[in-house]
Design a protein around this motif. Structure first.
Motif, mmCIF file in Angstrom:
data_model
loop_
_atom_site.group_PDB
_atom_site.id
_atom_site.type_symbol
_atom_site.label_atom_id
_atom_site.label_comp_id
_atom_site.label_asym_id
_atom_site.label_seq_id
_atom_site.Cartn_x
_atom_site.Cartn_y
_atom_site.Cartn_z
ATOM 1 N N GLU A 133 0.832 -1.200 0.000
ATOM 2 C CA GLU A 133 0.000 0.000 0.000
ATOM 3 C C GLU A 133 0.867 1.250 0.000
ATOM 4 O OE1 GLU A 133 -3.842 1.993 2.237
ATOM 5 O OE2 GLU A 133 -2.451 0.783 3.423
ATOM 6 N N ALA A 134 1.949 1.249 0.776
ATOM 7 C CA ALA A 134 2.838 2.413 0.791
ATOM 8 C C ALA A 134 3.413 2.674 -0.595
ATOM 9 C CB ALA A 134 3.960 2.193 1.806
ATOM 10 N N LYS A 135 3.755 1.624 -1.296
ATOM 11 C CA LYS A 135 4.266 1.786 -2.656
ATOM 12 C C LYS A 135 3.183 2.332 -3.575
ATOM 13 C CE LYS A 135 6.309 -0.819 -6.465
ATOM 14 N NZ LYS A 135 6.723 -2.176 -6.951
ATOM 15 N N TYR A 136 1.972 1.822 -3.443
ATOM 16 C CA TYR A 136 0.863 2.276 -4.283
ATOM 17 C C TYR A 136 0.553 3.756 -4.028
ATOM 18 C CZ TYR A 136 -3.963 2.743 -5.934
ATOM 19 O OH TYR A 136 -5.110 3.176 -6.557
ATOM 20 N N LEU A 137 0.627 4.179 -2.755
ATOM 21 C CA LEU A 137 0.339 5.568 -2.401
ATOM 22 C C LEU A 137 1.561 6.470 -2.543
ATOM 23 C CD1 LEU A 137 -1.815 4.987 0.826
ATOM 24 C CD2 LEU A 137 -2.631 5.406 -1.509
ATOM 25 N N ASN A 138 2.702 5.882 -2.888
ATOM 26 C CA ASN A 138 3.960 6.635 -3.024
ATOM 27 C C ASN A 138 4.314 7.325 -1.707
ATOM 28 O OD1 ASN A 138 6.246 7.530 -4.379
ATOM 29 N ND2 ASN A 138 5.249 9.403 -5.120
ATOM 30 N N ARG A 139 4.280 6.548 -0.641
ATOM 31 C CA ARG A 139 4.577 7.052 0.691
ATOM 32 C C ARG A 139 5.665 6.230 1.363
ATOM 33 N NH1 ARG A 139 0.910 10.470 3.366
ATOM 34 N NH2 ARG A 139 -0.720 11.267 1.964
ATOM 35 N N THR A 140 6.268 6.830 2.389
ATOM 36 C CA THR A 140 7.268 6.140 3.205
ATOM 37 C C THR A 140 6.554 5.338 4.289
ATOM 38 O OG1 THR A 140 8.917 7.862 2.813
ATOM 39 C CG2 THR A 140 9.253 6.442 4.726
ATOM 40 N N PHE A 141 6.929 4.070 4.401
ATOM 41 C CA PHE A 141 6.260 3.196 5.372
ATOM 42 C C PHE A 141 6.924 3.333 6.736
ATOM 43 C CE2 PHE A 141 5.372 -0.934 7.416
ATOM 44 C CZ PHE A 141 3.988 -0.936 7.315
ATOM 45 N N VAL A 142 6.110 3.504 7.782
ATOM 46 C CA VAL A 142 6.607 3.578 9.161
ATOM 47 C C VAL A 142 6.624 2.164 9.723
ATOM 48 C CG1 VAL A 142 6.276 4.574 11.432
ATOM 49 C CG2 VAL A 142 5.650 5.891 9.389
ATOM 50 N N MET A 143 7.815 1.686 10.061
ATOM 51 C CA MET A 143 7.992 0.262 10.382
ATOM 52 C C MET A 143 8.401 0.060 11.829
ATOM 53 S SD MET A 143 10.704 -2.367 8.675
ATOM 54 C CE MET A 143 10.875 -4.036 9.327
ATOM 55 N N ASP A 144 7.766 -0.896 12.470
ATOM 56 C CA ASP A 144 8.132 -1.328 13.818
ATOM 57 C C ASP A 144 9.054 -2.536 13.690
ATOM 58 O OD1 ASP A 144 8.351 -1.971 16.465
ATOM 59 O OD2 ASP A 144 6.253 -2.525 16.747
ATOM 60 N N LEU A 145 10.302 -2.393 14.128
ATOM 61 C CA LEU A 145 11.264 -3.493 14.025
ATOM 62 C C LEU A 145 11.007 -4.585 15.048
ATOM 63 C CD1 LEU A 145 14.639 -1.609 13.387
ATOM 64 C CD2 LEU A 145 13.349 -3.004 11.773
ATOM 65 N N ASN A 146 10.230 -4.290 16.073
ATOM 66 C CA ASN A 146 9.929 -5.298 17.082
ATOM 67 C C ASN A 146 8.941 -6.327 16.528
ATOM 68 O OD1 ASN A 146 9.836 -6.331 19.955
ATOM 69 N ND2 ASN A 146 7.684 -5.814 19.640
ATOM 70 N N MET A 147 9.250 -7.602 16.712
ATOM 71 C CA MET A 147 8.397 -8.682 16.237
ATOM 72 C C MET A 147 7.950 -9.547 17.397
ATOM 73 S SD MET A 147 10.306 -10.033 12.783
ATOM 74 C CE MET A 147 9.126 -11.396 12.650
ATOM 75 N N CYS A 148 6.727 -10.049 17.260
ATOM 76 C CA CYS A 148 6.233 -11.061 18.189
ATOM 77 C C CYS A 148 5.591 -12.156 17.364
ATOM 78 C CB CYS A 148 5.221 -10.467 19.164
ATOM 79 S SG CYS A 148 4.495 -11.703 20.284
ATOM 80 N N LEU A 149 6.170 -13.339 17.406
ATOM 81 C CA LEU A 149 5.642 -14.480 16.674
ATOM 82 C C LEU A 149 4.906 -15.399 17.636
ATOM 83 C CD1 LEU A 149 8.740 -15.140 14.404
ATOM 84 C CD2 LEU A 149 6.657 -13.891 13.829
ATOM 85 N N SER A 150 4.154 -16.324 17.095
ATOM 86 C CA SER A 150 3.310 -17.191 17.912
ATOM 87 C C SER A 150 4.132 -17.909 18.962
ATOM 88 C CB SER A 150 2.580 -18.197 17.022
ATOM 89 O OG SER A 150 3.509 -18.945 16.258
ATOM 90 N N GLY A 151 3.542 -18.072 20.151
ATOM 91 C CA GLY A 151 4.255 -18.612 21.296
ATOM 92 C C GLY A 151 4.776 -20.017 21.116
ATOM 93 N N ALA A 152 4.254 -20.762 20.130
ATOM 94 C CA ALA A 152 4.734 -22.120 19.905
ATOM 95 C C ALA A 152 6.164 -22.118 19.389
ATOM 96 C CB ALA A 152 3.831 -22.841 18.906
ATOM 97 N N HIS A 153 6.611 -20.972 18.869
ATOM 98 C CA HIS A 153 7.938 -20.916 18.277
ATOM 99 C C HIS A 153 8.860 -19.922 18.976
ATOM 100 C CE1 HIS A 153 6.694 -23.385 14.862
ATOM 101 N NE2 HIS A 153 5.585 -22.683 14.840
ATOM 102 N N THR A 154 8.336 -18.827 19.432
ATOM 103 C CA THR A 154 9.197 -17.797 20.000
ATOM 104 C C THR A 154 8.356 -16.913 20.911
ATOM 105 O OG1 THR A 154 10.748 -16.030 19.475
ATOM 106 C CG2 THR A 154 8.842 -16.258 18.025
ATOM 107 N N GLU A 155 8.864 -15.743 21.227
ATOM 108 C CA GLU A 155 8.136 -14.854 22.137
ATOM 109 C C GLU A 155 8.297 -13.427 21.654
ATOM 110 O OE1 GLU A 155 12.317 -15.017 23.151
ATOM 111 O OE2 GLU A 155 10.834 -16.606 22.999
ATOM 112 N N ASP A 156 7.725 -12.495 22.422
ATOM 113 C CA ASP A 156 7.783 -11.089 22.055
ATOM 114 C C ASP A 156 9.206 -10.563 22.238
ATOM 115 O OD1 ASP A 156 7.053 -8.605 21.261
ATOM 116 O OD2 ASP A 156 5.654 -8.217 22.904
ATOM 117 N N GLY A 157 9.486 -9.444 21.551
ATOM 118 C CA GLY A 157 10.775 -8.791 21.737
ATOM 119 C C GLY A 157 11.837 -9.180 20.746
ATOM 120 N N LYS A 158 11.468 -9.910 19.698
ATOM 121 C CA LYS A 158 12.447 -10.259 18.674
ATOM 122 C C LYS A 158 12.564 -9.109 17.675
ATOM 123 C CE LYS A 158 13.762 -14.256 20.089
ATOM 124 N NZ LYS A 158 13.721 -15.451 19.269
#
Length: 578
Positions: free
Chosen positions: A305-330
């Motif tokens: 969508e950012a590309k379609y609107l020709n805008r800069t995307f605001v990105m959160d580098l913090n990831m949280c994946l499902s608890g079966a594999h990992t946890e918050d704070g990656k």
């Protein structure tokens, strides 16, 4: 005429064109009854046929509706390259990101059909740099065979290049450049480093190897190589480790850090530059702490969508994946190549963006304009002409109304191009893949064994457990792979000794045999703790799956679970032909 004769005439003449006319002349009453009976039969046949056709049409509509409602996209991160290609070709045949451009294929380095211009130019530059060394080596017309070995002699590099070209001729290694040889621990040894790429990885990212060579004087002025060390055995040619402070000597020599990884966070240089920008800001929604599959699908929707609107995307580098594999704070950079991402699409980091926004946004007429979008039902097409500095998408509803990927559904799916080319796997993880494959000298076969919950689900996979038992695996693999080859086993089977019966036939390698590559003395550990400020990073299940499968797909002969070991279908019973 007897009745039998009439029957004979009837049988002999029933195919004649005048048969029905003769019947009418013989008996007007029978002709009338025959004519009356023919019309209802024809009408009934036509009516029945139309009902059947209409039933098939209704059934087809129901099937398409059910598929559309229940469709879940394929996991572009945890599947193999071949599986992703097949899946995307089936699911997204008309997607515009498959159009010819600099990124021809949708999943980053696994599908890039040609190198980027900068990568190709770097390869040409490396090749050009190597030419003088070869020329100098052949130009040496005189030499003293009794003189001690000088590693700076051009003949050393010429001998190493010739040896590598012959030794790796049938392997997947492409040599890009060599560094100047340095002396080894013994007088007749030299350590040589070079850069290379793997043909199986089409990103044109370069990797580094350094080995120890034993050399002796050969015929004429040539040098012969008598022995070669294993992958990264030439320690004297390795880079010196980075020191974290002045005049600080670590008790243990730290492994070198990959200097080519540059995943620093881009910053906005000035207030004027920030105020000129046009941004697309996605607030955290229901995709947080979901599977890697959903994260990728939703994240690429936002980038699209950012590309379609020709805008800069605001990105959160913090990831949280499902608890079966990992946890918050990656951190996003643990799994993906952030350097390639920021070179592919314009983006800013969320924390810096919010600080700059609060610092430089002034009250009054000069204040930055913000368009708040409370629901995904406001389509990208409706926002195309919006002039606000910030389009702020908010995902406050209940699941699944607050999933990012909902923005790209419906009519938006026809205009939003998910930039798959921007997503590459982390080079830190790919360095581990290279290290494992290099230790087997790139000469190994692969076995992929899927067990886990699928082997326990007898209803969906009735034969998988028995077909992947130790005895069954030995019986099938020995028919497909020559004995005493290096055999790398990629698997989700947690019991380390499960494959011990194969050790009587092969040199077996498992991912757990290489735990030191992500231990607290490893290069990967040093690089990830630099991101976290010294906090150790667990090597989670997603990382292991990435490394495991990438090593497997670099093998020569490949034996796969659902192609070779079992009769069951990959997605469960009765799905093999779907």
């Amino acid at each position: 005429m007897s009745s039998s004769d009439q029957d004979d005439d009837h049988h002999h003449d029933e195919d004649a064109p005048l048969f029905r006319d003769s019947g009418r002349r013989s008996s007007s009453s029978s002709s009338s009854s025959s004519a009356v009976g023919e019309v209802p039969v024809s009408q009934s046949f036509i009516k029945a046929a139309s009902n059947v056709c209409f039933s098939f049409f209704v059934l087809a509509v129901l099937v398409v509706t059910v598929v559309a409602v229940t469709y879940q996209p394929p996991d572009p991160w945890l599947q193999s390259s071949a599986a992703i290609t097949t899946s995307l070709s089936r699911v997204l045949p008309n997607s515009t990101f498959l159009q010819p451009d600099d990124s021809l294929l949708p999943t980053g380095e696994d599908f890039a059909s040609s190198p980027s211009a900068s990568a190709a130019a770097a390869a040409q530059r490396d090749a050009a740099d190597d030419q003088p060394a070869s020329a100098n080596a052949t130009a040496s017309a005189t030499c003293d065979p009794d003189a001690p070995l000088n590693c700076s002699d051009p003949r050393v590099l010429a001998a190493v290049r010739a040896f590598n070209a012959k030794a790796f001729f049938r392997k997947s290694i492409v040599f890009l450049s060599y560094e100047s040889p340095v002396p080894g621990p013994n007088p007749a040894q030299c350590d040589v480093a070079w850069r290379f790429r793997n043909r199986h990885e089409k990103s044109w990212r370069r990797y580094r190897d350094y080995r120890r060579f034993d050399l002796t004087a050969g015929e004429g002025c040539a040098l012969d190589i008598t022995s070669v060390g294993k992958f990264r055995s030439g320690k004297n040619a390795a880079r010196p480790p980075r020191r974290k402070g002045p005049n600080k000597k670590p008790h243990l020599a730290a492994p070198p850090v990959d200097a080519e990884i540059n995943d620093t966070i881009p910053v906005v240089g000035s207030e004027a530059e920030f105020r000129r920008g046009r941004y697309l800001y996605y607030m955290r929604g229901g995709d947080h702490c979901k599977s890697m599959n959903q994260f990728i699908w939703s994240f690429l929707c936002g980038l699209g969508e950012a590309k379609y609107l020709n805008r800069t995307f605001v990105m959160d580098l913090n990831m949280c994946l499902s608890g079966a594999h990992t946890e918050d704070g990656k951190d996003f950079r643990f799994y993906f190549d952030f350097e390639h991402l920021k070179e592919s699409v314009p983006l800013v980091e969320e924390g810096d963006f919010l600080k700059d926004w609060h610092r430089w946004d002034k009250k009054g007429p000069g204040r930055m304009t913000v368009r708040k979008v409370p629901t995904y039902k406001v389509t990208p097409m409706q926002l195309k002409k919006d002039k606000s500095n910030i389009i702020w998408r908010q995902f406050d509803g209940k699941e699944p109304e607050n999933y990012w990927y909902r923005v790209c559904e419906g009519r938006a799916a026809k205009v939003i191009q998910r930039p798959w080319y921007a997503i590459w796997k982390s080079k830190r993880l790919m360095n581990i893949v290279t290290e494992i494959a290099g230790r087997m000298d790139w000469d190994y076969d692969g076995l992929h064994v899927v067990r886990g919950w699928k082997a326990q689900n007898k209803k969906m996979y009735p034969n998988l457990d028995a077909d992947t038992s130790p005895d069954a695996i030995v019986g099938k693999v020995t028919k497909l792979i020559k004995e005493w080859r290096n055999l790398y086993i990629a698997t989700n089977e947690p019991f380390y000794y499960y494959f011990d019966k194969l050790r009587s036939h092969y040199h077996v390698h498992l991912l757990d045999d290489y735990k030191e590559l992500w231990s607290n003395t490893s290069e990967w550990y040093n690089e990830t703790t630099m991101i976290t400020g010294g906090k150790p990073v667990p090597f989670d299940a997603y990382m292991k799956v990435i490394v495991d499968t990438e090593v497997f797909y670099r093998s020569k002969a490949k034996v796969e679970t659902f192609n070779n070991l079992t009769r069951d279908c990959k997605d469960g019973i009765n799905t093999c032909n779907l």
